[in-house]
Enzyme design. Structure first.
Site: not given
Length: 596
Positions: A439-440
């Site tokens: 997620e990043g």
């Protein structure tokens, strides 16, 4: 005693003493609940996590999914686990009764997720992804999509994915190339490839619903031209599920989270992949941010849970492992447990401070999410949303980055046994590393925090944070904490505000590159601030409580010692980071590929 995964007393302390989650039951969606219903659900989840999930962790890590004849099969024991998690309602517990949920506050379900993630994170991955996909359809899907897919995602009949990443694009969603061509019947035909799709294929459910980012033919370039599509692995034709031209092209062999399959997918190789638009054209990325931000908090929960289970394992090991003798008694008397050595206690206290600070952080972010959605006044909802947006990149990153450090310390405490697969800390360390990427990456969240969240509303987000931190500082002073702790957190807040204004001015003057040069350091700095604030609040509440017994006294004293450790060792580092951000030191910006 088996590994407790999380300290139950920590959970109760945060819920009822620090955050006062009972106050949420005055809000309309939660009026049917009480602390008793919260504890009943958490009790069921923690029992299942300890009794079933945790004993299977090593099995799932050692025997990952297989890819044979174009399909992925998971460990046979995953079936019982998945069915039991579905029975517990993990994927819908926080959703309203109208869609089959129990309307439990996110603040409470955050802790249920933490128990599950600590016990066996990859086992719960499919239900969490299904929840996110269903919530997207609940929020933005047509009535047809809700009836066809949302209900079955929530009840566990189907699982879901978020299909964003492409081989050539990675995290740069502006470069998504998957195409969608409109058809006369209102559907679209999709073609393209996605990679690193968690839960993208398995043998547990009859269908998997992919939430896919793609471009409609003729769409604008960049992120403004991205739309969101619901693409089932098998589509319904006259009451029968048929192959929807979604093909698994490979299985990713991961260093951690091995029980949850991650795959590469191809859409429309045969020209027959049907998808349905979710919401309006070209607004797909804004919709997907709902699922992405939910997933970011979930990654933070996973990070602190993975650090927690390793901390408890390391503490138990240190209490039972005899080695050496007390200082000043070399060669005399019996060996002492290694927990008697000051340096081992240093490592354990650092783990404790990371775990308890991280747990408080993700719980507080979840509390703001509840208020942002359900507070009675628009002003309260808006302020809570500002705080949630500001904390999300921190709540994702701190538990992952510092959680990895905590997991490394757990390996260190185990000594030579720590890096052997016969003991669990090395596996948890592998799992934890993925949380810094899921997620990043940390770099992406640093840019998001500094470039968007910290300066949101012309400084409104930071103003909201100041109001909250000031409450914690005031409580610490009222409850008699050492003055240096409150002063340190107050000073850290002022430093962060001053630095943010300085960097924002650089951006306004046109020097965006210099503003963002140390965005990763800025994220680190803000993480120190908000976690120091969490520790100050916990210590202040602990100082006010009267212990019922010796164990209670030790628990409350431990809160103050963890706060003293974190604030006195980390806040000085915050000021160093602020100086670095101001300095504009640019060696890594100037270095060329040839010089590396």
């Amino acid at each position: 005693m088996a590994n407790p995964l999380l300290n139950d007393r920590d959970v109760s302390f945060l819920l009822y003493d620090v955050l006062d989650v009972a106050s949420l039951t005055t809000l309309a969606p939660f009026k049917e609940h009480s602390p008793e219903t919260f504890d009943l659900y958490l009790g069921a989840v923690r029992d299942f996590s300890r009794r079933v999930l945790f004993p299977l962790y090593k099995t799932f890590d050692a025997e990952p999914p297989r890819f044979e004849n174009g399909r992925v099969t998971v460990h046979p024991k995953m079936r019982g686990v998945y069915d039991a998690l579905t029975e517990l309602g993990i994927s819908r517990v926080s959703r309203p009764a109208s869609v089959g949920g129990q309307a439990l506050p996110l603040t409470v379900s955050c802790f249920s997720m933490a128990y599950i993630a600590a016990a066996n994170g990859s086992a719960a991955g499919l239900t969490m992804l299904a929840s996110g996909a269903a919530h997207l359809l609940e929020a933005f899907g047509s009535e047809h999509l809700k009836a066809t897919y949302m209900t079955k995602l929530y009840d566990g009949t189907y699982t879901g994915t978020m299909a964003l990443t492409e081989p050539q694009a990675g995290s740069s969603l502006a470069d998504v190339e998957t195409r969608a061509v409109p058809q006369a019947d209102g559907s679209y035909r999709l073609t393209g490839s996605k990679i690193f799709i968690s839960g993208g294929d398995h043998d547990l459910t009859e269908n998997i619903v992919h939430m896919v980012l793609a471009r409609i033919a003729g769409a604008p370039p960049g992120t403004k031209g991205i739309s969101l599509f619901c693409v089932p692995a098998r589509r319904n034709e006259n009451g029968t599920l048929v192959h929807n031209d979604v093909t698994v092209t490979g299985l990713i062999h991961k260093i951690g989270w091995r029980g949850l399959p991650s795959v590469a997918l191809s859409f429309g190789d045969g020209g027959d992949c049907h998808g349905w638009l979710v919401g309006e054209p070209h607004r797909g990325l804004s919709y997907m941010f709902q699922m992405m931000n939910e997933a970011r908090i979930s990654v933070g929960v996973s990070g602190v849970a993975t650090a927690s289970v390793a901390y408890h394992e390391a503490r138990a090991y240190a209490e039972g492992r005899p080695q050496g003798r007390a200082l000043g008694h070399k060669g005399e008397g019996r060996q002492v447990p290694i927990i008697e050595h000051a340096d081992v206690r240093r490592m354990l206290l650092r783990q404790k401070a990371i775990v308890e600070g991280g747990l408080a952080l993700v719980a507080r972010a979840s509390f703001y999410a509840d208020l942002a959605a359900h507070a009675e006044s628009e002003v309260e909802r808006r302020e809570a949303q500002l705080l949630l947006d500001l904390l999300t990149p921190i709540a994702k990153t701190f538990p992952a980055e510092k959680g990895f450090e905590a997991n490394v310390l757990a390996v260190q405490i185990h000594g030579g046994y720590g890096y052997s697969s016969e003991y669990l800390p090395e596996a948890w360390m592998r799992d934890q590393k993925l949380n810094t990427i899921h997620e990043g990456t940390t770099g992406i969240h640093g840019m998001d925090l500094l470039g968007r969240k910290a300066i949101a509303g012309g400084g409104a987000a930071l103003a909201a944070l100041r109001a909250e931190v000031d409450k914690g500082v005031a409580l610490a002073r009222t409850n008699g904490l050492p003055e240096d702790l409150a002063n340190a957190v107050a000073g850290a807040l002022s430093e962060a505000e001053s630095l943010t204004m300085h960097l924002a001015q650089l951006g306004l003057s046109g020097d965006v590159a210099k503003m963002m040069l140390h965005s990763a350091d800025y994220l680190d700095l803000m993480s120190v601030l908000v976690v120091a604030w969490q520790h100050l609040c916990m210590a202040a509440v602990a100082a006010k409580k009267s212990p019922a017994n010796d164990d209670d006294a030790a628990f409350l004293r431990g809160k103050q010692l963890a706060a003293e450790y974190f604030i006195r060792t980390e806040v000085p580092r915050l000021h160093m980071l602020a100086a670095l951000c101001r300095s504009g030191e640019d060696s890594y910006a100037r270095v060329t590929a040839a010089e590396l």
